[in-house]
Design a protein around this motif. Structure first.
Motif, PDB file in Angstrom:
ATOM      1  N   ILE A 122      57.566  31.851  46.322  1.00 32.06           N
ATOM      2  CA  ILE A 122      56.287  32.600  46.659  1.00 32.06           C
ATOM      3  C   ILE A 122      55.014  31.612  46.478  1.00 32.06           C
ATOM      4  N   THR A 123      55.163  30.448  47.111  1.00 30.51           N
ATOM      5  CA  THR A 123      54.117  29.510  46.752  1.00 30.51           C
ATOM      6  C   THR A 123      52.867  30.166  47.944  1.00 30.51           C
ATOM      7  N   GLN A 124      53.121  30.375  49.182  1.00 29.54           N
ATOM      8  CA  GLN A 124      52.453  30.914  50.177  1.00 29.54           C
ATOM      9  C   GLN A 124      51.770  32.089  49.799  1.00 29.54           C
ATOM     10  N   GLN A 125      52.718  33.078  48.987  1.00 26.67           N
ATOM     11  CA  GLN A 125      52.147  34.323  48.673  1.00 26.67           C
ATOM     12  C   GLN A 125      50.960  34.266  47.677  1.00 26.67           C
ATOM     13  N   ASN A 126      51.088  33.138  46.560  1.00 30.66           N
ATOM     14  CA  ASN A 126      50.179  32.857  45.718  1.00 30.66           C
ATOM     15  C   ASN A 126      49.003  32.509  46.362  1.00 30.66           C
ATOM     16  N   ILE A 127      49.165  31.663  47.121  1.00 31.93           N
ATOM     17  CA  ILE A 127      47.892  31.139  47.882  1.00 31.93           C
ATOM     18  C   ILE A 127      47.311  32.185  48.749  1.00 31.93           C
ATOM     19  N   ALA A 128      47.766  33.135  49.318  1.00 29.97           N
ATOM     20  CA  ALA A 128      47.427  34.148  49.944  1.00 29.97           C
ATOM     21  C   ALA A 128      46.520  35.085  48.997  1.00 29.97           C
ATOM     22  N   GLU A 129      47.384  35.386  47.546  1.00 37.13           N
ATOM     23  CA  GLU A 129      46.541  36.256  46.881  1.00 37.13           C
ATOM     24  C   GLU A 129      45.224  35.797  46.102  1.00 37.13           C
ATOM     25  N   GLU A 130      45.429  34.291  46.061  1.00 39.23           N
ATOM     26  CA  GLU A 130      44.183  33.677  45.465  1.00 39.23           C
ATOM     27  C   GLU A 130      43.074  33.842  46.487  1.00 39.23           C
ATOM     28  N   ARG A 131      43.376  33.623  47.755  1.00 41.88           N
ATOM     29  CA  ARG A 131      42.481  33.730  49.070  1.00 41.88           C
ATOM     30  C   ARG A 131      41.793  35.111  48.978  1.00 41.88           C
ATOM     31  N   ILE A 132      42.802  36.102  49.043  1.00 39.74           N
ATOM     32  CA  ILE A 132      42.230  37.420  48.977  1.00 39.74           C
ATOM     33  C   ILE A 132      41.075  37.769  47.678  1.00 39.74           C
ATOM     34  N   LYS A 133      41.493  37.131  46.363  1.00 46.61           N
ATOM     35  CA  LYS A 133      40.837  37.382  45.415  1.00 46.61           C
ATOM     36  C   LYS A 133      39.419  37.078  45.357  1.00 46.61           C
ATOM     37  N   LYS A 134      39.293  35.617  46.233  1.00 47.05           N
ATOM     38  CA  LYS A 134      38.042  35.042  46.605  1.00 47.05           C
ATOM     39  C   LYS A 134      37.291  35.685  47.566  1.00 47.05           C
ATOM     40  N   LEU A 135      38.029  36.286  48.749  1.00 49.99           N
ATOM     41  CA  LEU A 135      37.246  37.224  49.775  1.00 49.99           C
ATOM     42  C   LEU A 135      36.691  38.540  49.009  1.00 49.99           C
ATOM     43  N   ASN A 136      37.489  38.886  48.260  1.00 47.47           N
ATOM     44  CA  ASN A 136      37.406  40.121  47.225  1.00 47.47           C
ATOM     45  C   ASN A 136      36.072  40.044  46.602  1.00 47.47           C
ATOM     46  N   GLN A 137      36.002  38.891  45.714  1.00 52.07           N
ATOM     47  CA  GLN A 137      34.556  38.585  45.073  1.00 52.07           C
ATOM     48  C   GLN A 137      33.432  38.458  45.900  1.00 52.07           C
ATOM     49  N   ASP A 138      33.800  37.714  47.158  1.00 51.05           N
ATOM     50  CA  ASP A 138      32.543  37.580  48.062  1.00 51.05           C
ATOM     51  C   ASP A 138      32.101  38.931  48.353  1.00 51.05           C
ATOM     52  N   LEU A 139      32.946  39.785  48.737  1.00 48.05           N
ATOM     53  CA  LEU A 139      32.580  41.201  49.353  1.00 48.05           C
ATOM     54  C   LEU A 139      31.990  41.977  48.160  1.00 48.05           C
ATOM     55  N   GLN A 140      32.431  41.713  46.996  1.00 53.32           N
ATOM     56  CA  GLN A 140      31.805  42.557  45.801  1.00 53.32           C
ATOM     57  C   GLN A 140      30.185  41.963  45.575  1.00 53.32           C
ATOM     58  N   ASN A 141      30.196  40.528  45.770  1.00 53.73           N
ATOM     59  CA  ASN A 141      28.912  39.942  45.855  1.00 53.73           C
ATOM     60  C   ASN A 141      27.986  40.590  47.035  1.00 53.73           C
ATOM     61  N   ASN A 142      28.810  40.670  48.257  1.00 54.69           N
ATOM     62  CA  ASN A 142      27.822  40.942  49.246  1.00 54.69           C
ATOM     63  C   ASN A 142      27.375  42.467  49.201  1.00 54.69           C
ATOM     64  N   VAL A 143      28.383  43.504  48.617  1.00 55.17           N
ATOM     65  CA  VAL A 143      27.944  44.857  48.185  1.00 55.17           C
ATOM     66  C   VAL A 143      26.579  44.880  47.506  1.00 55.17           C
ATOM     67  N   ALA A 144      26.644  43.892  46.174  1.00 53.38           N
ATOM     68  CA  ALA A 144      25.728  43.830  45.454  1.00 53.38           C
ATOM     69  C   ALA A 144      24.277  43.526  46.020  1.00 53.38           C
ATOM     70  N   GLN A 145      24.451  42.509  46.982  1.00 54.61           N
ATOM     71  CA  GLN A 145      23.237  41.865  47.785  1.00 54.61           C
ATOM     72  C   GLN A 145      22.962  42.767  48.801  1.00 54.61           C
ATOM     73  N   LEU A 146      23.877  43.743  49.437  1.00 51.08           N
ATOM     74  CA  LEU A 146      23.334  44.535  50.372  1.00 51.08           C
ATOM     75  C   LEU A 146      22.592  46.020  49.569  1.00 51.08           C
ATOM     76  N   GLU A 147      23.103  45.820  48.401  1.00 54.52           N
ATOM     77  CA  GLU A 147      22.200  47.063  47.609  1.00 54.52           C
ATOM     78  C   GLU A 147      20.480  46.438  47.443  1.00 54.52           C
ATOM     79  N   PHE A 148      20.527  45.274  47.128  1.00 57.11           N
ATOM     80  CA  PHE A 148      19.286  44.730  46.828  1.00 57.11           C
ATOM     81  C   PHE A 148      18.613  44.562  48.112  1.00 57.11           C
TER      82      PHE A 148
END
Length: 617
Positions: free
Chosen positions: A368-394
């Motif tokens: 599950i090494t690649q799966q864990n890497i993919a999950e971490e990457r998705i978590k980062k993308l998710n955080q970026d998208l949340q930041n983008n939503v906040a920036q979009l509101e601003f």
């Protein structure tokens, strides 16, 4: 935030002395001044450089200022550059109109008034900088919108009190099989089993900034899916990100099941480290070798390997630690009671800590090494998208403020344009030809229309800042007041039927605007029918009220329905029906601020029905 670059002014005049005078007047540390002695030189500079403003002499040999301006306005790269014409003599109104048609925004007459020149140049450069900033912000908003709509996760907004969906991205179709429009009719409870409703209510009352939870929901196909929700609380809104973790849950159940199977297996399955220490021992190993788990965890694997094959086993261990897998190797082992037994030996390296496993059967481990890497990457993308939503509101808030200031700045030159046209008409009207009078009327009419557009933009901007003052309001009274304010001739021509309308908890002033816009639209678009008819009625459910306004007007194709509520989006030309394309955008914003939703149904040539909902409480 857009940062303006150095301002660039191009001066085109066939007399070097005039250029020198203007350059000394306008040059500052924040500006770059370019100059050309002919029209051709000016065109080349305009095409090669980033120009913010052009000062263009009209009387030049070979190619006059009008010809230069005409060429500039036909080129996509230069058509938006503002031009000020400079003339040494008073030109007639026909040539003034010609200059405006070629793209001039103003005239300067020699000898030049230094203060007037500076003022006009400063205003036009400021407007040009604001225009660039607006373009930049629009590009940023488009980028954020693209990121959100291309996300594999559901992203959107939920009303915190009612838990109704207010906005969702396109991923909802992939995950839940609902269209974006369909899901906006439902709340979070609709997707969940009743046993989860109380839990959701408690979550909606939870304070703080972030909430994380997992729930299983029903899709449109009535399939069950697991979603992991990340909620950012902003006032009475939930800005959510929901990820489909159904496969992850399945894998977790499978791994748990397999762990139980391995632990209960009758085959000997155990794990040792690189030094040979036994660190895991199942029931099958207890039965085959006779050692309990407590005894085995104090042993090394050499305790169950006969002395005669220990050198061979040591070499085999080295191969395993280098990553080689062993499957179904026939060998010997010795149990607790000294008895030799035949076994099928399989082993594989589990991880970088150099643990190995031995078993009497072949074992397949999940990497599950690649799966864990993919999950971490998705978590980062998710955080970026949340930041983008906040920036979009601003950015939206900044854009509203910017639109408000730009609209105010546009009023001064617009009033001047209309005023000069009025002066020309009053002072020289008798001397103007019919064609000139026609052009002058066009200027005044378009200036008035621009004024209406600015007023509508200001109204739209004010909505973003206005606090909603909710009170129990008699909707029937508002509707009757609006109808009574319509011109009596227009009112008598239309057959307007109003049913009993339930009261609602709304801002009176804002909803007076809603009904004015919707009723005026219904009257306008049904006015060409022999017997215009309008019907206003309402329906009630447990949680909300739905209001309808139905007309038998021209209607439209539903393919274009989504455009109706955007700013400046119109489905009919000004020749057919006058309008600015802002009224319905204002209506939608007001209804959204009241936690309602609005939609439209229409048939071309038959009529249109606008419907909107409001919560009962």
């Amino acid at each position: 935030m857009y940062k303006p670059v150095k301002e660039t002014i191009l001066i085109v005049d066939d007399k070097p002395g005039n250029i020198l005078a203007l350059e000394s007047l306008l040059n500052t540390t924040d500006r770059r001044i370019l100059h050309a002695l002919t029209g051709n030189e000016g065109l080349k500079l305009a095409l090669d450089q980033e120009i913010d403003l052009i000062l263009l002499d009209i009387q030049m040999p070979e190619m006059d200022g009008f010809e230069v301006a005409q060429i500039l306005k036909t080129n996509k790269r230069t058509r938006e550059i503002p031009i000020i014409f400079i003339t040494a003599e008073i030109i007639d109104s026909k040539n003034i109109l010609k200059g405006y048609e070629e793209g001039a925004v103003d005239y300067l007459t020699k000898p030049l008034d230094p203060q007037l020149v500076k003022a006009k140049v400063n205003v036009l450069l400021r407007l040009q900088a604001q225009k660039k900033e607006l373009i930049e912000k629009n590009l940023i908003l488009e980028k954020y919108n693209l990121l959100i709509n291309n996300s594999a996760d559901m992203i959107g907004v939920i009303d915190r009190k009612s838990l109704k969906f207010e906005q969702v991205n396109q991923a909802v179709e992939e995950i839940l099989y609902y269209s974006e429009k369909e899901l906006l009719k439902y709340d979070l409870f609709y997707l969940h089993d009743k046993n989860n409703h109380q839990h959701l209510k408690k979550l909606s009352q939870q304070e703080g900034e972030l909430i994380n939870f997992e729930t299983w929901i029903f899709t449109k196909k009535r399939e069950q899916k697991w979603l992991h929700w990340k909620i950012r609380i902003k006032g009475e809104k939930w800005f959510f990100n929901a990820r489909d973790i159904t496969e992850i849950k399945k894998n977790q159940r499978i791994r748990s099941y397999l762990a139980t199977v391995v632990k209960q297996s009758n085959n000997a399955i155990y794990i040792s480290d690189s030094d040979g220490n036994i660190i895991s021992w199942n029931i099958g190993a207890e039965k085959i070798y006779g050692y309990s788990e407590r005894e085995a965890l104090k042993m090394k694997i050499w305790n169950i390997i006969p002395d005669i094959i220990k050198p061979e086993a040591s070499l085999l261990m080295q191969k395993i630690l280098k990553g080689e897998r062993i499957l179904d190797l026939e060998t010997k082992r010795i149990n607790k009671f000294g008895k030799l037994i035949d076994v099928l030996y399989s082993a594989t390296l589990l991880d970088e800590e150099k643990k190995s496993t031995e078993s009497s059967i072949a074992i397949t481990e999940r990497d599950i090494t690649q799966q864990n890497i993919a999950e971490e990457r998705i978590k980062k993308l998710n955080q970026d998208l949340q930041n983008n939503v906040a920036q979009l509101e601003f950015s939206n808030q900044e854009l509203e403020s910017f639109s408000y200031s730009v609209s105010h700045d546009l009023r001064a030159p617009l009033r001047a344009l209309y005023g000069y046209a009025q002066i020309i008409e009053e002072d020289f009207g008798m001397e103007l030809s019919n064609e000139a009078q026609k052009y002058l009327n066009n200027i005044k009419r378009n200036a008035q229309r621009m004024g209406v557009l600015i007023d509508d933009l200001l109204n739209l901007s004010r909505l973003g800042r206005k606090e909603v003052d909710k009170n129990r309001v008699d909707m029937l009274r508002i509707v009757n007041e609006v109808i009574d304010s319509v011109d009596i001739k227009i009112r008598e021509k239309s057959n307007i039927l109003v049913d009993q309308l339930p009261s609602a908890l709304v801002d009176y002033t804002l909803f007076r605007q809603v009904w004015e816009n919707l009723i005026s639209n219904a009257i306008k678009y049904s006015s060409k029918k022999n017997q215009p008819a309008i019907h206003i009625y309402a329906e009630e459910s447990t949680d909300e009220i739905t209001y309808h306004i139905e007309d038998n007007g021209v209607g439209f194709k539903m393919d274009y329905a989504d455009k109706l509520f955007g700013v400046f989006q119109r489905l009919h030309s000004d020749q057919e029906f006058e309008g600015t394309g802002v009224g319905l955008a204002i209506v939608k914003r007001i209804i959204n601020k009241h936690h309602g939703k609005i939609w439209v149904d229409s048939q071309e040539g038959i009529g249109t029905t606008f419907s909107f909902t409001l919560p009962k409480n």
